[in-house]
Design an enzyme around this catalytic site. Structure first.
Site, short mmCIF file in Angstrom:
data_model
loop_
_atom_site.label_atom_id
_atom_site.label_comp_id
_atom_site.label_asym_id
_atom_site.label_seq_id
_atom_site.Cartn_x
_atom_site.Cartn_y
_atom_site.Cartn_z
N ARG A 143 0.83 -1.22 0.00
CA ARG A 143 0.00 0.00 0.00
C ARG A 143 0.86 1.26 0.00
O ARG A 143 0.52 2.27 -0.62
CB ARG A 143 -0.96 -0.03 1.18
N GLN A 178 -9.07 9.08 10.11
CA GLN A 178 -8.84 7.65 10.33
C GLN A 178 -7.83 7.15 9.30
O GLN A 178 -7.42 6.00 9.34
CB GLN A 178 -10.16 6.88 10.17
N ASP A 219 -2.71 7.76 5.32
CA ASP A 219 -1.97 8.10 4.09
C ASP A 219 -1.22 9.43 4.14
O ASP A 219 -0.41 9.72 3.25
CB ASP A 219 -2.93 8.09 2.88
N HIS A 221 -5.59 6.47 13.53
CA HIS A 221 -5.17 5.10 13.22
C HIS A 221 -3.71 5.02 12.78
O HIS A 221 -3.31 4.06 12.13
CB HIS A 221 -6.10 4.50 12.16
N CYS A 280 9.89 -1.70 22.60
CA CYS A 280 10.16 -0.42 23.27
C CYS A 280 9.38 0.70 22.59
O CYS A 280 8.55 0.45 21.72
CB CYS A 280 11.67 -0.15 23.33
N CYS A 340 16.75 -1.46 20.56
CA CYS A 340 16.74 -2.70 21.35
C CYS A 340 16.88 -3.96 20.51
O CYS A 340 17.00 -5.06 21.06
CB CYS A 340 15.46 -2.77 22.20
N SER A 353 -17.49 5.24 6.52
CA SER A 353 -18.67 4.39 6.68
C SER A 353 -19.20 4.49 8.11
O SER A 353 -20.28 3.98 8.41
CB SER A 353 -18.34 2.94 6.33
N GLU A 395 -22.85 7.67 -0.22
CA GLU A 395 -23.77 6.64 0.28
C GLU A 395 -24.25 7.02 1.68
O GLU A 395 -23.57 7.74 2.40
CB GLU A 395 -23.05 5.29 0.38
#
Ligand code: BJW
Length: 243
Positions: A77, A108, A111, A126, A137, A154, A193, A219
């Site tokens: 992606r 959310q 990108d 997100h 860590c 680490c 949505s 929608e």
């Protein structure tokens, strides 16, 4: 009523925008659709990669079972996103910064397109596809600076710095977004949505604190009936025409 991009805009919304000081915008995958970024749901279908529904591959369980496969999914992606630019919707929201006292963008999306469009105050609920973080860590890395898969601090494995199903949001992100929602005069919910929580709870927080709630989406969603105004259409056509 005014007609904008073929859609009626009420006098109420015009008035609210004329008087608004704090505007809150919650965005989802749909705002990036016109830039060529696939959405997860919508149009009656759901994103699938290598035969796996995204709810499986973008989950905490998959990360535990198969971290390399999760990296492959996000590398795929990220490669698609390299050549993607913000669209008229992202750019119009960024331009609102010159018009209102505050414009809080809570996304959310992972990108980075709001920031690329020039929005300064962006809360990424997100995470970001452009960062990695250590599984053990607190170290975080910008992927353009460090492409390794092991933590420099680490030595433990790195993972994409995104929020998968079943994982907690970044510390403080939802609380900060809620504060902005409470202060909002007008709240736009764009291209989501509105089924993934806790993000989907923010419009309710805004409206119950007095904001005028507007949905922009081709929608209907579970939020539509709760909104003061529903603008049915594409973000890249409607948002630039609003002001
Ligand atoms: C256009 C357009 C155009 C198209 N213009 N619009 C309460 C009740 C039930 C369940 C839960 C609950 N609280 C928590 C849960 C569990 C879960 C959840 O919500 N599940 C639901 C699905 C039921 N939530 C979580 O797990 C969250 N964590 C959490 O709550 O932690 C506490 C906890 C821990 C442990 C156990 C329980 C609780 C984390 C959620 C993380 C979501 N992650 C993903 C993947 C990120 C990485 C990746 O990119 O792969 O985030 S899932 C995916 O969905 C992605 C998105 O950000 C998110 C939302 O999707 P979005 O943005 O709305 O996109 P779509 O595709 O769904 O919709 C696109 C819309 O655009 C459509 O409406 C189109 O019509 C529209 N559109 N073109 C305008 N041109």
């Amino acid at each position: 009523m005014d007609i904008v991009a073929g859609v009626s805009i009420s006098r109420d919304l015009r008035q609210r925008l004329a008087e608004a000081r704090n505007v809150f915008v919650l965005t989802g995958a749909g705002i990036s659709a016109e830039s060529g970024v696939p959405t997860f749901r919508g149009g009656g279908s759901s994103l699938v990669w290598k035969g796996m529904p995204f709810e499986i591959i973008s989950s905490a369980g998959m990360l535990e079972r198969n971290l390399p496969e999760v990296w492959e999914w996000f590398d795929y992606r990220r490669n698609l996103l390299q050549s993607v630019e913000p669209n008229a919707g992202h750019l119009a929201i960024a331009s609102w910064q010159d018009r209102f006292q505050t414009v809080s963008v809570v996304t959310q999306n992972i990108d980075g397109l709001h920031q690329k469009a020039g929005s300064r105050e962006v809360i990424e609920l997100h995470g970001s596809i452009w960062r990695a973080r250590c599984t053990t860590c607190r170290a975080r890395y910008q992927i353009w600076q460090y492409e390794g898969r092991e933590c420099v601090s680490c030595g433990d494995p790195l993972r994409p710095d995104v929020v998968l199903f079943g994982e907690m949001l970044p510390a403080g992100a939802f609380e900060m977004a809620s504060e902005k929602a409470v202060a909002a005069d007008v709240c736009f919910v764009v291209g989501t949505s509105a089924i993934v929580y806790p993000a989907a709870g923010l419009p309710e927080i805004a409206r119950s604190s007095g904001a005028f709630l507007v949905e922009i989406n081709p929608e209907r969603t579970p939020l539509s009936d709760y909104c003061d105004e529903v603008l049915t259409g594409k973000a890249g056509e409607l948002i630039p025409a609003l002001l």
